[in-house]
Design a protein around this motif. Structure first.
Motif, mmCIF file in Angstrom:
data_model
loop_
_atom_site.group_PDB
_atom_site.id
_atom_site.type_symbol
_atom_site.label_atom_id
_atom_site.label_comp_id
_atom_site.label_asym_id
_atom_site.label_seq_id
_atom_site.Cartn_x
_atom_site.Cartn_y
_atom_site.Cartn_z
ATOM 1 N N PRO A 227 0.573 -1.349 -0.091
ATOM 2 C CA PRO A 227 -0.078 0.038 -0.100
ATOM 3 C C PRO A 227 0.782 1.180 0.012
ATOM 4 C CG PRO A 227 -0.350 -1.292 2.054
ATOM 5 C CD PRO A 227 0.518 -2.177 1.167
ATOM 6 N N ALA B 37 1.282 7.665 -6.268
ATOM 7 C CA ALA B 37 0.197 8.392 -6.432
ATOM 8 C C ALA B 37 0.640 10.021 -5.798
ATOM 9 C CB ALA B 37 -0.832 7.953 -5.748
ATOM 10 N N LEU C 196 0.447 8.569 6.632
ATOM 11 C CA LEU C 196 -0.368 7.434 5.590
ATOM 12 C C LEU C 196 -0.310 5.826 5.865
ATOM 13 C CD1 LEU C 196 -0.494 9.056 2.230
ATOM 14 C CD2 LEU C 196 -2.266 9.288 4.030
ATOM 15 N N PRO D 249 -3.130 1.505 5.964
ATOM 16 C CA PRO D 249 -3.102 0.148 5.943
ATOM 17 C C PRO D 249 -2.965 -0.696 7.138
ATOM 18 C CG PRO D 249 -0.981 0.855 4.988
ATOM 19 C CD PRO D 249 -2.111 2.090 5.277
ATOM 20 N N GLU E 127 -0.413 23.237 -1.619
ATOM 21 C CA GLU E 127 0.039 22.652 -2.618
ATOM 22 C C GLU E 127 0.193 21.326 -2.675
ATOM 23 O OE1 GLU E 127 1.365 25.333 -1.037
ATOM 24 O OE2 GLU E 127 3.378 24.857 -0.661
ATOM 25 N N LEU E 128 0.090 20.794 -1.162
ATOM 26 C CA LEU E 128 0.586 19.361 -0.929
ATOM 27 C C LEU E 128 -0.810 18.596 -0.760
ATOM 28 C CD1 LEU E 128 3.330 19.918 1.505
ATOM 29 C CD2 LEU E 128 3.602 19.454 -0.808
ATOM 30 N N PRO F 97 -1.628 15.858 -4.117
ATOM 31 C CA PRO F 97 -0.827 14.859 -4.129
ATOM 32 C C PRO F 97 -1.036 13.791 -3.024
ATOM 33 C CG PRO F 97 0.507 16.658 -4.038
ATOM 34 C CD PRO F 97 -0.929 17.248 -4.216
ATOM 35 N N MET F 98 -1.211 14.301 -1.531
ATOM 36 C CA MET F 98 -1.507 13.678 -0.432
ATOM 37 C C MET F 98 -2.832 13.020 -0.756
ATOM 38 S SD MET F 98 1.645 13.365 0.433
ATOM 39 C CE MET F 98 1.405 12.403 2.102
ATOM 40 N N LYS G 270 -4.444 11.791 -3.377
ATOM 41 C CA LYS G 270 -4.415 10.710 -4.154
ATOM 42 C C LYS G 270 -3.406 9.493 -3.378
ATOM 43 C CE LYS G 270 -3.108 13.673 -7.545
ATOM 44 N NZ LYS G 270 -2.885 14.326 -8.964
ATOM 45 N N ALA G 271 -2.411 9.898 -2.519
ATOM 46 C CA ALA G 271 -1.576 8.998 -1.924
ATOM 47 C C ALA G 271 -2.570 8.372 -0.750
ATOM 48 C CB ALA G 271 -0.630 9.505 -1.468
ATOM 49 N N ALA H 78 -4.494 5.841 -2.588
ATOM 50 C CA ALA H 78 -3.616 4.529 -3.082
ATOM 51 C C ALA H 78 -3.433 3.812 -1.907
ATOM 52 C CB ALA H 78 -2.413 5.118 -4.045
ATOM 53 N N ALA H 79 -3.357 4.322 -0.719
ATOM 54 C CA ALA H 79 -2.928 3.509 0.471
ATOM 55 C C ALA H 79 -3.821 2.660 0.970
ATOM 56 C CB ALA H 79 -2.386 4.590 1.581
ATOM 57 N N ARG I 32 -10.427 9.031 -11.635
ATOM 58 C CA ARG I 32 -9.431 8.319 -12.485
ATOM 59 C C ARG I 32 -8.753 7.088 -11.450
ATOM 60 N NH1 ARG I 32 -5.773 11.113 -15.983
ATOM 61 N NH2 ARG I 32 -5.713 12.556 -14.621
ATOM 62 N N LEU I 33 -8.334 7.656 -10.443
ATOM 63 C CA LEU I 33 -7.571 6.750 -9.427
ATOM 64 C C LEU I 33 -8.603 5.588 -9.102
ATOM 65 C CD1 LEU I 33 -4.641 6.573 -8.542
ATOM 66 C CD2 LEU I 33 -5.206 8.023 -6.549
ATOM 67 N N VAL J 210 -8.702 2.488 -10.809
ATOM 68 C CA VAL J 210 -7.592 1.474 -10.540
ATOM 69 C C VAL J 210 -7.827 0.872 -9.277
ATOM 70 C CG1 VAL J 210 -5.245 1.253 -10.281
ATOM 71 C CG2 VAL J 210 -6.315 2.672 -12.227
ATOM 72 N N MET J 211 -8.292 1.578 -8.345
ATOM 73 C CA MET J 211 -8.340 1.200 -6.754
ATOM 74 C C MET J 211 -9.595 0.347 -6.408
ATOM 75 S SD MET J 211 -5.369 1.995 -5.573
ATOM 76 C CE MET J 211 -5.589 1.504 -3.792
#
Lengths: 287, 287, 287, 287
Positions: free
Chosen positions: C228, C235, D198, D202, D224-225, D228-229, D231-232, D235-236, D274-275, D278-279
């Motif tokens: 993960p 990502a 993050l 899991p 600005e972070l 990305p976080m 999305k991360a 994904a996690a 979109r992510l 996939v997840m």
């Protein structure tokens, strides 16, 4: 003093009334015949939790004989897990009051719930705000309405600035009788329960006029480290200590691992009295 | 002693030779007429970096007069940024040796590069391993070959156990003359440069037989906190101190913010001597 | 580029060459037919320590088949305790070179001792600087003399700024081929071995033009969290990963607890390839 | 479920009802037509503080259009300093209810004072317990009496175990509808406001059956972070997000520095959709 004439109430992230710039001379807090300031040195001692009338009375007499000037004990003890001992509640407060009646020691105990503020204030001589509630702003606001002295413990991950802003809530609300108490911060080191940040003592002495106490029991979590850290706290310039003492630490309902027995506490008090002479501190012995 | 009769060399994540179980009595380290142990109390003083012959000589005489028994100074100073002052190198070592020649103070200086170990050992009386190299195992192995005393500073985020395992590398390699030095750990609190973990002192006294020093200059990063934390370190049971002293802190090439001037250092030494009497510590004054 | 025309060498505590202001476009590093940049996504895989020729060959074929583009393995492994497995040394480097010969995978391995830099550079395609050596400035200076690509891991308690200043040493010395690798920082949380700071990835993408990799194996210390967190790293915008893979994690000489077996690694690579499409990343599959 | 048949209520420092051993299947929480579980992925969006009727309505429509399924906003905002904006109180709750009326988005808002629990529960669809109150056990006990869903944010220096024990208070008191929300922990790194952990996602998925959300706005403190976080986090393996959106971040009464404007939020939602494919996550779009 007391937050009446604030001219910049909208200023973000700041403190004012607690600062050394605002008030140069040290705050003095009188509790019965005791004066908490930078001349006297006071030791608050007692068990983590009030467990029974016998336990608190036995401890009270023992710590008084050794030279403590205040008795501590917790009545409300909700802890990390709901399955742990949660304290005796008002019954515990009554036992504390009885111990005060018998020994003459003023009583320090914690309030955690805004709805209990009046109740706790009725029994306590000093109200304690614990580390977990340092930023419980509703509780601070409620306590700030009382004139009763407050001991405000540092949050486990609070910076000095956040701690002073929390104290500002108390002064801003009208209560100038605030004592700060360093009790260890959370770091990567897990040999000790917390990392006692003694440099906070001289730092606070520069930043604020409020008295600064240290709790080496929670600060280390290990009985054998309490005495050296108590002495170090005095040498660093602290105005007093909070020390856990239990007549039988092995059987304590909570925090036994960090409690001194009465005999070791008495030895520590002897050492502190000798150190006090070098540090130009007065330690009053009650009769 | 010295790692000759190890019976469980394959044991993972452990230390043996440094432990109190392995050797009950305190390690004594003799350096000229000085004995580092739990009876005497030694203060190592001097500038962060050797900047010139005049600077180191002036400082050496000043700290000696105030009662320091060792002179410190850095010759190799590569720092966080490649654009900062990097030290005088061997020239700095020579100035330290001259200062020793004149004042009689033994010299403590840091080695950072395995290739410099012999060179530094030629000039130094005590070799310092800095916080960043506490787990530089190749450097530790090289130094362990020498009999020369070593002062091993705690890594900025090293646990007590990791620190003791690093010391084990030195004893295991054959060098029993190891002094540990607490110098602050990295925490969330940024009022101070590091958080000086004084509870490490009594904790180490339980865990190991090695002497324990404290560096309140790096440990706080603020000049005004050095004296109270120096006294607190002694009260906590430390065997000695390392203190940054600079004849003109405002003009220091590095760490001026945390250096004492000679006058404030002399006042601190007076306080320490009075405290030493209560703590049953001997502080030798050189003639 | 490369530190030739520095006009403010005396500036304290700063970096310049690594900054996004100094160079707007992303650094590209070519290693054989692989390009490390913000288009391709590379996975470096292999065991923590090279244990035998068979072990490294078996792993190399397995990770190549799954889609890894680089092979990693440690030859020098001095660890926290002197009683732990210390690595195969040059023999390990030779086995890595053989594995490269057979599989075509370029090799990543760590150097820890300044005296080994030439030796390691002879065998390695990418030189790794480990977390403990991030501020070993003598090692950085030595490596900066080589043109060989370097992967610079973040120190366990290094701020982003300190990390960038350490990278600056490499660029300032003349080596522009630097990859940064986040591998977890030390915090109070001990459920994981370290706390993987994935926010460092987008933060670094703003601050620097250097490629950013992530090591979820050391970053978590737990096998079940690796997949993960590997996906989360992609990502978050990482340019690649370093993942520990061992043919038999239960029998690994070190860090088995955090190693994937080849089968789980292959499943992870499938997931990453699907994710790469959404993230507009190319993952090259070697034949 | 719900703490009725506890057989070891006296066990210290533990949790039971929240554990994966106690209940293998994921908890599902239904709020109107939304199901919070491990199939759907929900985004809760809105301003840190409700500032006016116009502000909350404008934000509600914007986040709904972009695909958020819940509206957040704070009515009670006592902050670090008593001189900062303290929130609109009940007026703010009414504006939230109006926004729900108009947009159909269920509402998430924080309660801080035990005396406000009924009031907040009257207006809110999900009650939020903030980081500072994670161990406010009296508040947890009060909320546990309600059936209403609760989102329990992680304390700034709470371990996973302490967090799960705090959740246990809610289940033990009878409320099984608990969502955990990672929002960053306090570490030495101060580039970000907190360090978003993050790996907790899991890890919690292994330890507990409760849904896990992530708040990248407080977790990073930098606009600005956030994307990305976010999305991360997906994904996690996170089950949802809480994101601060403000129509005009520069003019926000609090936390503007970490708020997205509606346009950037809409772009992030596109990326998340979109992510999600996939997840294997479903993101419901309201009409």
């Amino acid at each position: 003093m007391g937050g009446l004439n604030m001219d910049n109430k909208t200023e973000q992230e700041s403190y004012k009334l607690v600062s050394r710039e605002y008030q140069r001379q040290d705050t003095q807090i009188a509790i019965k015949e005791n004066i908490i300031d930078s001349n006297q040195f006071h030791v608050i001692a007692g068990p983590c939790a009030v467990e029974s009338k016998e336990q608190i009375l036995e401890t009270a007499w023992a710590v008084k004989e050794a030279g403590a000037t205040f008795l501590r004990g917790g009545a409300f003890k909700p802890r990390s897990s709901p399955y742990s001992f949660q304290g005796l509640g008002e019954e515990g407060l009554k036992y504390l009051a009885e111990a005060r009646e018998e020994t003459g020691l003023p009583v320090v105990t914690e309030v955690m719930d805004v709805r209990d503020v009046e109740l706790v204030a009725f029994y306590a001589d000093i109200i304690q705000v614990g580390a977990r509630n340092m930023q419980n702003f509703f509780l601070l606001k409620e306590i700030s309405q009382l004139g009763k002295p407050v001991i405000l413990k540092r949050g486990q991950c609070a910076t000095l600035k956040e701690w002073l802003m929390a104290a500002e809530y108390l002064l801003y609300g009208g209560n100038p009788n605030v004592i700060l108490c360093e009790r260890g911060i959370r770091t990567f080191e897990n040999y000790t329960r917390n990392t006692l940040d003694l440099s906070a003592v001289p730092a606070l002495k520069d930043l604020t006029h409020l008295p600064v106490f240290v709790d080496p029991s929670h600060g280390t979590g290990k009985r054998e480290l309490v005495a050296p850290m108590a002495k170090a706290a005095m040498a660093a310039g602290a105005d007093g200590l909070i020390i856990e003492v239990h007549p039988n630490p092995e059987k304590a309902c909570s925090d036994g691992r960090q409690s001194l027995n009465p005999k070791d506490f008495a030895l520590l008090m002897q050492d502190l009295r000798r150190l006090a002479q070098v540090m130009a501190r007065e330690m009053v012995q009650k009769e």
